[in-house]
Design a protein around this motif. Structure first.
Motif, short mmCIF file in Angstrom:
data_model
loop_
_atom_site.label_atom_id
_atom_site.label_comp_id
_atom_site.label_asym_id
_atom_site.label_seq_id
_atom_site.Cartn_x
_atom_site.Cartn_y
_atom_site.Cartn_z
N ASP A 206 0.87 -1.17 0.00
CA ASP A 206 0.00 0.00 0.00
C ASP A 206 0.91 1.23 0.00
N THR A 207 1.07 1.85 -1.18
CA THR A 207 1.98 2.98 -1.30
C THR A 207 1.47 4.24 -0.61
N SER A 208 0.18 4.28 -0.28
CA SER A 208 -0.37 5.44 0.42
C SER A 208 -0.12 5.36 1.93
N ARG A 209 0.40 4.23 2.40
CA ARG A 209 0.68 4.04 3.83
C ARG A 209 2.14 3.68 4.04
N ASN A 210 3.01 4.48 3.45
CA ASN A 210 4.44 4.30 3.67
C ASN A 210 4.93 2.91 3.25
N ASP A 211 4.39 2.41 2.13
CA ASP A 211 4.77 1.09 1.58
C ASP A 211 4.50 -0.06 2.54
N ARG A 212 3.40 0.01 3.25
CA ARG A 212 3.00 -1.05 4.18
C ARG A 212 2.64 -2.31 3.38
N GLY B 107 1.17 -12.36 8.26
CA GLY B 107 1.30 -13.02 9.56
C GLY B 107 0.16 -12.71 10.51
N GLY B 108 -0.79 -11.89 10.09
CA GLY B 108 -1.94 -11.58 10.92
C GLY B 108 -1.91 -10.17 11.45
N GLY B 109 -3.02 -9.78 12.01
CA GLY B 109 -3.14 -8.44 12.55
C GLY B 109 -4.40 -7.76 12.04
N ARG B 110 -4.52 -6.50 12.36
CA ARG B 110 -5.71 -5.73 12.03
C ARG B 110 -5.73 -5.34 10.55
N GLU B 111 -6.84 -5.63 9.89
CA GLU B 111 -7.00 -5.30 8.48
C GLU B 111 -7.15 -3.79 8.30
N TRP B 112 -6.84 -3.33 7.09
CA TRP B 112 -7.10 -1.95 6.72
C TRP B 112 -7.59 -1.94 5.28
N GLU B 113 -8.17 -0.82 4.89
CA GLU B 113 -8.67 -0.67 3.54
C GLU B 113 -7.76 0.26 2.76
N ALA B 114 -7.55 -0.09 1.49
CA ALA B 114 -6.66 0.68 0.63
C ALA B 114 -7.35 0.97 -0.70
N GLU C 156 10.41 -7.34 -0.07
CA GLU C 156 9.43 -6.68 0.80
C GLU C 156 8.63 -7.70 1.59
N GLN C 157 8.33 -8.83 0.97
CA GLN C 157 7.61 -9.90 1.67
C GLN C 157 8.47 -10.46 2.80
N ILE C 158 9.74 -10.71 2.53
CA ILE C 158 10.66 -11.24 3.55
C ILE C 158 10.80 -10.25 4.69
N ARG C 159 10.94 -8.97 4.37
CA ARG C 159 11.07 -7.93 5.39
C ARG C 159 9.84 -7.90 6.30
N ALA C 160 8.65 -8.00 5.71
CA ALA C 160 7.41 -7.97 6.49
C ALA C 160 7.30 -9.20 7.40
N ARG C 161 7.65 -10.36 6.87
CA ARG C 161 7.58 -11.59 7.68
C ARG C 161 8.61 -11.55 8.81
N THR C 162 9.79 -11.04 8.53
CA THR C 162 10.83 -10.94 9.55
C THR C 162 10.43 -9.96 10.65
N ALA C 163 9.86 -8.82 10.27
CA ALA C 163 9.42 -7.83 11.26
C ALA C 163 8.34 -8.43 12.16
N ARG D 94 9.58 -10.58 20.74
CA ARG D 94 9.65 -9.57 21.81
C ARG D 94 8.37 -9.52 22.64
N GLY D 95 7.36 -10.32 22.25
CA GLY D 95 6.10 -10.35 22.99
C GLY D 95 5.17 -9.20 22.64
N GLU D 96 5.42 -8.52 21.53
CA GLU D 96 4.59 -7.39 21.14
C GLU D 96 3.31 -7.82 20.46
N VAL D 97 3.33 -8.99 19.83
CA VAL D 97 2.15 -9.56 19.17
C VAL D 97 2.10 -11.05 19.49
#
Length: 84
Positions: A23-29, A47-54, A66-73, A80-83
């Motif tokens: 999503d280029t309108s959300r900082n390449d999310r 990997g899951g989480g809250r959906e958004w609309e684009a 970009e896929q690898i970076r997102a999965r690694t993050a 770290r127990g954040e999610v």
């Protein structure tokens, strides 16, 4: 009548479910395609989480890096127990 004034760009056809997109309108999310919501597309973080609309005009296929970076993050946040 000015044909340019009445012409609007058609949104692209929706991809298959779970297709990784940026999503280029959300900082390449990076998210996975979940479905169509009116004129917008629903995306969910890899990997899951809250959906958004684009707006489909601001979405493009995610590159492999970009896929690898997102999965690694996501994996790092989980460790770290954040999610969950």
């Amino acid at each position: 009548m000015d044909s340019c004034a009445s012409h609007q760009e058609e949104p692209p056809d929706p991809p298959a479910p779970n297709t990784p997109l940026v999503d280029t309108s959300r900082n390449d999310r990076v998210g996975e395609f979940r479905g169509v919501a009116g004129t917008r597309w629903s995306l969910r973080p890899i990997g899951g989480g809250r959906e958004w609309e684009a707006d489909p005009r601001h979405v493009r296929p995610a590159l492999p890096m970009e896929q690898i970076r997102a999965r690694t993050a996501r994996a790092n946040a989980r460790s770290r127990g954040e999610v969950l």
